[in-house]
Scaffold this motif. Sequence first.
Motif, PDB file in Angstrom:
ATOM      1  N   GLY A 170      40.364   5.998 -10.419  1.00  0.00           N
ATOM      2  CA  GLY A 170      39.952   5.343 -11.659  1.00  0.00           C
ATOM      3  C   GLY A 170      38.636   4.617 -11.439  1.00  0.00           C
ATOM      4  N   PHE A 171      37.678   4.798 -12.360  1.00  0.00           N
ATOM      5  CA  PHE A 171      36.311   4.313 -12.163  1.00  0.00           C
ATOM      6  C   PHE A 171      35.767   3.698 -13.453  1.00  0.00           C
ATOM      7  N   PHE A 172      34.778   2.816 -13.289  1.00  0.00           N
ATOM      8  CA  PHE A 172      34.068   2.272 -14.452  1.00  0.00           C
ATOM      9  C   PHE A 172      32.574   2.279 -14.161  1.00  0.00           C
ATOM     10  N   SER A 173      31.771   2.473 -15.214  1.00  0.00           N
ATOM     11  CA  SER A 173      30.342   2.725 -15.039  1.00  0.00           C
ATOM     12  C   SER A 173      29.566   1.444 -14.778  1.00  0.00           C
ATOM     13  N   GLN A 174      28.511   1.606 -13.978  1.00  0.00           N
ATOM     14  CA  GLN A 174      27.564   0.534 -13.693  1.00  0.00           C
ATOM     15  C   GLN A 174      26.166   0.877 -14.185  1.00  0.00           C
ATOM     16  N   ILE A 175      25.796   2.142 -14.082  1.00  0.00           N
ATOM     17  CA  ILE A 175      24.488   2.615 -14.546  1.00  0.00           C
ATOM     18  C   ILE A 175      24.709   3.948 -15.244  1.00  0.00           C
ATOM     19  N   GLY A 176      23.973   4.159 -16.321  1.00  0.00           N
ATOM     20  CA  GLY A 176      24.179   5.324 -17.177  1.00  0.00           C
ATOM     21  C   GLY A 176      24.803   4.833 -18.469  1.00  0.00           C
ATOM     22  N   GLN A 177      25.715   5.583 -19.013  1.00  0.00           N
ATOM     23  CA  GLN A 177      26.413   5.151 -20.228  1.00  0.00           C
ATOM     24  C   GLN A 177      27.373   4.022 -19.852  1.00  0.00           C
ATOM     25  N   LEU A 178      27.159   2.845 -20.417  1.00  0.00           N
ATOM     26  CA  LEU A 178      27.914   1.655 -20.010  1.00  0.00           C
ATOM     27  C   LEU A 178      29.232   1.529 -20.771  1.00  0.00           C
ATOM     28  N   TYR A 179      30.095   0.687 -20.224  1.00  0.00           N
ATOM     29  CA  TYR A 179      31.451   0.494 -20.750  1.00  0.00           C
ATOM     30  C   TYR A 179      32.205   1.824 -20.831  1.00  0.00           C
ATOM     31  N   MET A 180      31.955   2.679 -19.840  1.00  0.00           N
ATOM     32  CA  MET A 180      32.679   3.938 -19.705  1.00  0.00           C
ATOM     33  C   MET A 180      33.710   3.806 -18.599  1.00  0.00           C
ATOM     34  N   VAL A 181      34.899   4.318 -18.867  1.00  0.00           N
ATOM     35  CA  VAL A 181      35.977   4.372 -17.880  1.00  0.00           C
ATOM     36  C   VAL A 181      36.360   5.829 -17.688  1.00  0.00           C
ATOM     37  N   HIS A 182      36.595   6.220 -16.438  1.00  0.00           N
ATOM     38  CA  HIS A 182      37.042   7.583 -16.135  1.00  0.00           C
ATOM     39  C   HIS A 182      38.320   7.511 -15.305  1.00  0.00           C
ATOM     40  N   HIS A 183      39.360   8.199 -15.758  1.00  0.00           N
ATOM     41  CA  HIS A 183      40.608   8.343 -15.012  1.00  0.00           C
ATOM     42  C   HIS A 183      40.741   9.803 -14.593  1.00  0.00           C
ATOM     43  N   LEU A 184      40.982  10.024 -13.307  1.00  0.00           N
ATOM     44  CA  LEU A 184      41.090  11.383 -12.770  1.00  0.00           C
ATOM     45  C   LEU A 184      42.533  11.627 -12.331  1.00  0.00           C
ATOM     46  N   TRP A 185      43.120  12.721 -12.860  1.00  0.00           N
ATOM     47  CA  TRP A 185      44.516  13.059 -12.597  1.00  0.00           C
ATOM     48  C   TRP A 185      44.621  14.483 -12.058  1.00  0.00           C
ATOM     49  N   ALA A 186      45.655  14.728 -11.267  1.00  0.00           N
ATOM     50  CA  ALA A 186      45.911  16.074 -10.726  1.00  0.00           C
ATOM     51  C   ALA A 186      47.303  16.527 -11.146  1.00  0.00           C
ATOM     52  N   TYR A 187      47.422  17.792 -11.562  1.00  0.00           N
ATOM     53  CA  TYR A 187      48.698  18.373 -11.969  1.00  0.00           C
ATOM     54  C   TYR A 187      48.796  19.794 -11.418  1.00  0.00           C
ATOM     55  N   LYS A 188      50.023  20.241 -11.260  1.00  0.00           N
ATOM     56  CA  LYS A 188      50.242  21.609 -10.795  1.00  0.00           C
ATOM     57  C   LYS A 188      49.751  22.616 -11.834  1.00  0.00           C
ATOM     58  N   ASP A 189      50.031  22.335 -13.112  1.00  0.00           N
ATOM     59  CA  ASP A 189      49.596  23.217 -14.203  1.00  0.00           C
ATOM     60  C   ASP A 189      49.683  22.435 -15.505  1.00  0.00           C
ATOM     61  N   LEU A 190      49.346  23.073 -16.617  1.00  0.00           N
ATOM     62  CA  LEU A 190      49.325  22.378 -17.911  1.00  0.00           C
ATOM     63  C   LEU A 190      50.716  21.928 -18.353  1.00  0.00           C
ATOM     64  N   GLN A 191      51.734  22.733 -18.067  1.00  0.00           N
ATOM     65  CA  GLN A 191      53.088  22.347 -18.456  1.00  0.00           C
ATOM     66  C   GLN A 191      53.556  21.129 -17.667  1.00  0.00           C
ATOM     67  N   THR A 192      53.234  21.079 -16.379  1.00  0.00           N
ATOM     68  CA  THR A 192      53.583  19.908 -15.564  1.00  0.00           C
ATOM     69  C   THR A 192      52.892  18.670 -16.113  1.00  0.00           C
ATOM     70  N   ARG A 193      51.635  18.828 -16.501  1.00  0.00           N
ATOM     71  CA  ARG A 193      50.913  17.710 -17.124  1.00  0.00           C
ATOM     72  C   ARG A 193      51.663  17.198 -18.342  1.00  0.00           C
ATOM     73  N   GLU A 194      52.074  18.128 -19.201  1.00  0.00           N
ATOM     74  CA  GLU A 194      52.798  17.743 -20.422  1.00  0.00           C
ATOM     75  C   GLU A 194      54.101  17.020 -20.090  1.00  0.00           C
TER      76      GLU A 194
END
Length: 286
Positions: free
Chosen positions: A222-246
Amino acid sequence: MAARVLRAGGAALASGFLRRASPGSLLPGLRKLTSSENRPREDSWLKSLFVRKVDPRKDAHSNLLAKKETSSLYKLQFHNVKPECLEAYNKICQEVLPRIHEDKHYPCTLVGTWNTWYGEQDQAVHLWRYEGGYPALTEVMNKLRENQEFSEFRKARSNMLLSRKNQLLLEFSFWNEPIPRSGPNIYELRSYQLRPGTMIEWGNYWARAIRFRQDSNEAVGGFFSQIGQLYMVHHLWAYKDLQTREDIRNAAWHKHGWEELVYYTVPLIQEMESRIMIPQKTSPLQ
């Protein structure tokens, strides 16, 4: 009609008063109304109506939210590739980027590199970590300018791109450290444009919310921006496949407390986007 008569009468009265009064006789009163004695009080009263009071902060948001034990800086790159060049683009990235990642003279690490599967098409996403923060970033950039192979890579790459942008990020203190993992996995990058001034609130809520999303080891970073587009948050997730994600996302709604945290974080968001990404062959995150 009556209103017109009253306005006319008032105007005539004022006109008559001004004709009878000499300019000098009006000045003392005007001076009294605009005196420096009264102005601070009037200004203060007006400001109290329109200025929203905020809680004083004794430290920057980045220091309050980022990991204290590391000084790592992250760079997130988005490259929009010409559709006919995507295969060639991936090939040269797979040849050059791992060499920079493995070279001990560069204080940086390739965290992951992907192509967008669902979301913006014909797009490559790269995530780099710079151990040592801004000085490490500067050192890497200076060394790459003198790297002939990288200069040729950039020149070839530029002919394949439609556009590109990047952001410099810090990682949230309460999120998992992004470390290499075996696959196969799909990755979801969820990006949130927050309302300015709400980053601390977001951090407070997600410091609790992340506990609901650890059961299947899906949280990557999980990350938040310092330079570039501000007040941006990025969450990165990993799943086996789309159904597992669901299935994993639906399961979170059955956990006590998740619904409340979602309820309070949604009003902080101005805009959000989800990308489903496939890792390239040389990505440490598979």
